[in-house]
Write a protein that holds these residues in place. Structure first.
Motif, PDB file in Angstrom:
ATOM      1  N   LYS A 250       0.847  -1.188   0.000  1.00  0.00           N
ATOM      2  CA  LYS A 250       0.000   0.000   0.000  1.00  0.00           C
ATOM      3  C   LYS A 250       0.887   1.244   0.000  1.00  0.00           C
ATOM      4  O   LYS A 250       1.774   1.370   0.848  1.00  0.00           O
ATOM      5  CB  LYS A 250      -0.907   0.017   1.228  1.00  0.00           C
ATOM      6  N   PRO A 251       0.681   2.172  -0.934  1.00  0.00           N
ATOM      7  CA  PRO A 251       1.558   3.347  -1.035  1.00  0.00           C
ATOM      8  C   PRO A 251       1.710   4.110   0.278  1.00  0.00           C
ATOM      9  O   PRO A 251       2.827   4.485   0.651  1.00  0.00           O
ATOM     10  CB  PRO A 251       0.862   4.206  -2.097  1.00  0.00           C
ATOM     11  N   GLU A 252       0.586   4.340   0.987  1.00  0.00           N
ATOM     12  CA  GLU A 252       0.654   5.126   2.218  1.00  0.00           C
ATOM     13  C   GLU A 252       1.441   4.429   3.320  1.00  0.00           C
ATOM     14  O   GLU A 252       1.941   5.072   4.247  1.00  0.00           O
ATOM     15  CB  GLU A 252      -0.756   5.479   2.713  1.00  0.00           C
ATOM     16  N   VAL A 253       1.549   3.100   3.233  1.00  0.00           N
ATOM     17  CA  VAL A 253       2.327   2.331   4.205  1.00  0.00           C
ATOM     18  C   VAL A 253       3.760   2.167   3.716  1.00  0.00           C
ATOM     19  O   VAL A 253       4.730   2.402   4.450  1.00  0.00           O
ATOM     20  CB  VAL A 253       1.688   0.949   4.451  1.00  0.00           C
ATOM     21  N   ASN A 254       3.925   1.763   2.479  1.00  0.00           N
ATOM     22  CA  ASN A 254       5.246   1.501   1.910  1.00  0.00           C
ATOM     23  C   ASN A 254       6.134   2.739   1.933  1.00  0.00           C
ATOM     24  O   ASN A 254       7.319   2.660   2.277  1.00  0.00           O
ATOM     25  CB  ASN A 254       5.089   0.994   0.479  1.00  0.00           C
ATOM     26  N   ILE A 255       5.557   3.903   1.584  1.00  0.00           N
ATOM     27  CA  ILE A 255       6.358   5.134   1.582  1.00  0.00           C
ATOM     28  C   ILE A 255       6.774   5.491   3.004  1.00  0.00           C
ATOM     29  O   ILE A 255       7.908   5.950   3.233  1.00  0.00           O
ATOM     30  CB  ILE A 255       5.580   6.296   0.934  1.00  0.00           C
ATOM     31  N   ARG A 256       5.892   5.280   3.971  1.00  0.00           N
ATOM     32  CA  ARG A 256       6.223   5.594   5.367  1.00  0.00           C
ATOM     33  C   ARG A 256       7.412   4.764   5.847  1.00  0.00           C
ATOM     34  O   ARG A 256       8.368   5.291   6.408  1.00  0.00           O
ATOM     35  CB  ARG A 256       5.015   5.343   6.272  1.00  0.00           C
ATOM     36  N   VAL A 257       7.319   3.472   5.636  1.00  0.00           N
ATOM     37  CA  VAL A 257       8.398   2.585   6.097  1.00  0.00           C
ATOM     38  C   VAL A 257       9.684   2.907   5.341  1.00  0.00           C
ATOM     39  O   VAL A 257      10.762   3.017   5.939  1.00  0.00           O
ATOM     40  CB  VAL A 257       7.998   1.110   5.925  1.00  0.00           C
ATOM     41  N   GLY A 258       9.587   3.069   4.029  1.00  0.00           N
ATOM     42  CA  GLY A 258      10.768   3.371   3.231  1.00  0.00           C
ATOM     43  C   GLY A 258      11.401   4.699   3.609  1.00  0.00           C
ATOM     44  O   GLY A 258      12.634   4.817   3.672  1.00  0.00           O
ATOM     45  N   ALA A 259      10.580   5.710   3.876  1.00  0.00           N
ATOM     46  CA  ALA A 259      11.097   7.031   4.246  1.00  0.00           C
ATOM     47  C   ALA A 259      11.840   6.966   5.576  1.00  0.00           C
ATOM     48  O   ALA A 259      12.911   7.571   5.735  1.00  0.00           O
ATOM     49  CB  ALA A 259       9.953   8.032   4.330  1.00  0.00           C
ATOM     50  N   TYR A 260      11.268   6.230   6.542  1.00  0.00           N
ATOM     51  CA  TYR A 260      11.940   6.086   7.836  1.00  0.00           C
ATOM     52  C   TYR A 260      13.280   5.360   7.672  1.00  0.00           C
ATOM     53  O   TYR A 260      14.303   5.781   8.221  1.00  0.00           O
ATOM     54  CB  TYR A 260      11.068   5.335   8.834  1.00  0.00           C
ATOM     55  N   ILE A 261      13.279   4.254   6.918  1.00  0.00           N
ATOM     56  CA  ILE A 261      14.509   3.478   6.721  1.00  0.00           C
ATOM     57  C   ILE A 261      15.575   4.342   6.064  1.00  0.00           C
ATOM     58  O   ILE A 261      16.740   4.336   6.466  1.00  0.00           O
ATOM     59  CB  ILE A 261      14.227   2.216   5.873  1.00  0.00           C
ATOM     60  N   LEU A 262      15.178   5.095   5.028  1.00  0.00           N
ATOM     61  CA  LEU A 262      16.132   5.951   4.326  1.00  0.00           C
ATOM     62  C   LEU A 262      16.716   7.005   5.265  1.00  0.00           C
ATOM     63  O   LEU A 262      17.929   7.240   5.276  1.00  0.00           O
ATOM     64  CB  LEU A 262      15.453   6.622   3.133  1.00  0.00           C
ATOM     65  N   LYS A 263      15.863   7.631   6.066  1.00  0.00           N
ATOM     66  CA  LYS A 263      16.345   8.638   7.012  1.00  0.00           C
ATOM     67  C   LYS A 263      17.318   8.022   8.019  1.00  0.00           C
ATOM     68  O   LYS A 263      18.372   8.603   8.325  1.00  0.00           O
ATOM     69  CB  LYS A 263      15.162   9.278   7.745  1.00  0.00           C
ATOM     70  N   TYR A 264      16.970   6.845   8.514  1.00  0.00           N
ATOM     71  CA  TYR A 264      17.830   6.149   9.481  1.00  0.00           C
ATOM     72  C   TYR A 264      19.197   5.838   8.858  1.00  0.00           C
ATOM     73  O   TYR A 264      20.239   6.035   9.487  1.00  0.00           O
ATOM     74  CB  TYR A 264      17.153   4.862   9.939  1.00  0.00           C
ATOM     75  N   LEU A 265      19.198   5.368   7.618  1.00  0.00           N
ATOM     76  CA  LEU A 265      20.455   4.995   6.964  1.00  0.00           C
ATOM     77  C   LEU A 265      21.304   6.224   6.641  1.00  0.00           C
ATOM     78  O   LEU A 265      22.531   6.158   6.704  1.00  0.00           O
ATOM     79  CB  LEU A 265      20.159   4.203   5.687  1.00  0.00           C
TER      80      LEU A 265
END
Length: 330
Positions: free
Chosen positions: A257-272
């Motif tokens: 789901k875009p609203e879920v996938n983008i959230r998780v991906g955005a957090y992971i990217l910020k963390y990395l």
């Protein structure tokens, strides 16, 4: 001789009454000046603290000064431990947001006093943003800010922070036009993805232009894309690796789901990015090349797409159509 010395000593110890009177007059005359100076100092302190606490992400003017004087992390602690406690006693009936039409351009106002802490929009820091598709703000999606807010802003490469280019509807339209033509996408879908990305970028505190560039390179804006390694969705998140992050959204069945996938991906990217120490290294980690000599050109592709979007938005911003000093299109 002793009498003379005694008189002189007496004069030194007891100055003339006229000198004391002059001192009193001077002190009396300067009292209003001191009061004005003290008042200005108090007002300045209150203004700085007020701007710091209400920091709305504009990165402009006085807000910059306030943020320099006191870090974001301290402001977050004040909100978390102090003022937010006042909202716990509010009636939940006040939480409902006003409905917005899919076909109309409307402003979505983030307000800590009106949004529940469990919703994705609640973590955005009291700011206003206009969206091409306002209805995405009405989605009942849990927030991932409880994770992203743990990452100190000071550890994030400034290039990965919000450039504020996507706050303009004109720029959003330009970006939507660009991706619609590039990938032959349905207009309503691309507007949904762009609007979702902007909302989530505010929630996670990362640049939406960067997120859009990653989505473009990773999935060509196809949410059903799945790699042989098991990466899924618009941000191509490794579902099996990040099960724990999907748990709050209902499990891995929600991963595409875009609203879920983008959230998780955005957090992971910020963390990395914070972990790797720079935007480029963070992208290298994101593509799974942390231990490799190079990332196969992945970071270059994302940065090139990001720069294209920035250039597109900047050109639009400098070529606005105006009528009597007002923008014809916002």
């Amino acid at each position: 001789m002793s009498k003379c010395l005694s008189n002189n000593l007496s004069e030194i110890q007891n100055p003339q009454p006229s000198m004391l009177v002059a001192k009193d007059l001077l002190a009396h005359a300067m009292a209003p000046v001191y009061r004005v100076i003290n008042g200005l100092l108090v007002v300045t302190v209150f203004m700085v603290v007020g701007l710091w606490l209400s920091g709305n992400g504009t990165n402009a003017g006085a807000f910059d000064l306030a943020r320099i004087l006191v870090p974001d992390e301290a402001r977050h602690m004040v909100w978390s431990n102090g003022f937010e406690m006042l909202n716990q006693h509010k009636d939940t009936s006040e939480i409902a947001a006003a409905p917005a039409s899919d076909t109309e351009i409307a402003e979505v106002i983030y307000s800590r006093s009106k949004l529940p802490a469990t919703k994705g929009l609640a973590s955005a820091k009291q700011q206003t943003v206009a969206l091409l598709m306002p209805s995405v703000a009405q989605m009942q999606v849990k927030s991932i800010s409880h994770l992203s807010d743990r990452i100190p802003t000071s550890k994030i490469d400034p290039q990965a922070l919000d450039s504020n280019l996507m706050g303009s509807l004109q720029n959003q339209r330009a970006v939507a036009d660009f991706f619609e033509k590039k990938y032959n996408l349905d207009r309503s879908k691309i507007e949904e993805y762009v609007s979702n990305t902007i909302l989530i970028a505010k929630e996670v505190n990362i640049d939406p232009v960067l997120l859009l560039a990653v989505i473009s390179v990773e999935s060509n804006f196809n949410p059903n894309t799945k790699s042989h390694a098991g990466a899924e969705g618009l941000m191509q998140v490794m579902t099996s690796v990040h099960k724990d992050k999907y748990a709050i959204f209902g499990g891995t069945s929600e991963a595409v789901k875009p609203e879920v996938n983008i959230r998780v991906g955005a957090y992971i990217l910020k963390y990395l990015i914070a972990t790797a120490g720079s935007l480029r290294n963070g992208l290298k980690y994101y593509v799974g090349a942390a231990n490799a000599e190079d990332d196969g050109g992945y970071a270059d592709k994302v940065m090139a797409e990001r720069n294209r979007l920035i250039s597109l938005c900047q050109n639009r911003s400098t070529n606005r159509l105006t009528l009597n000093g007002k923008d014809i299109r916002s």
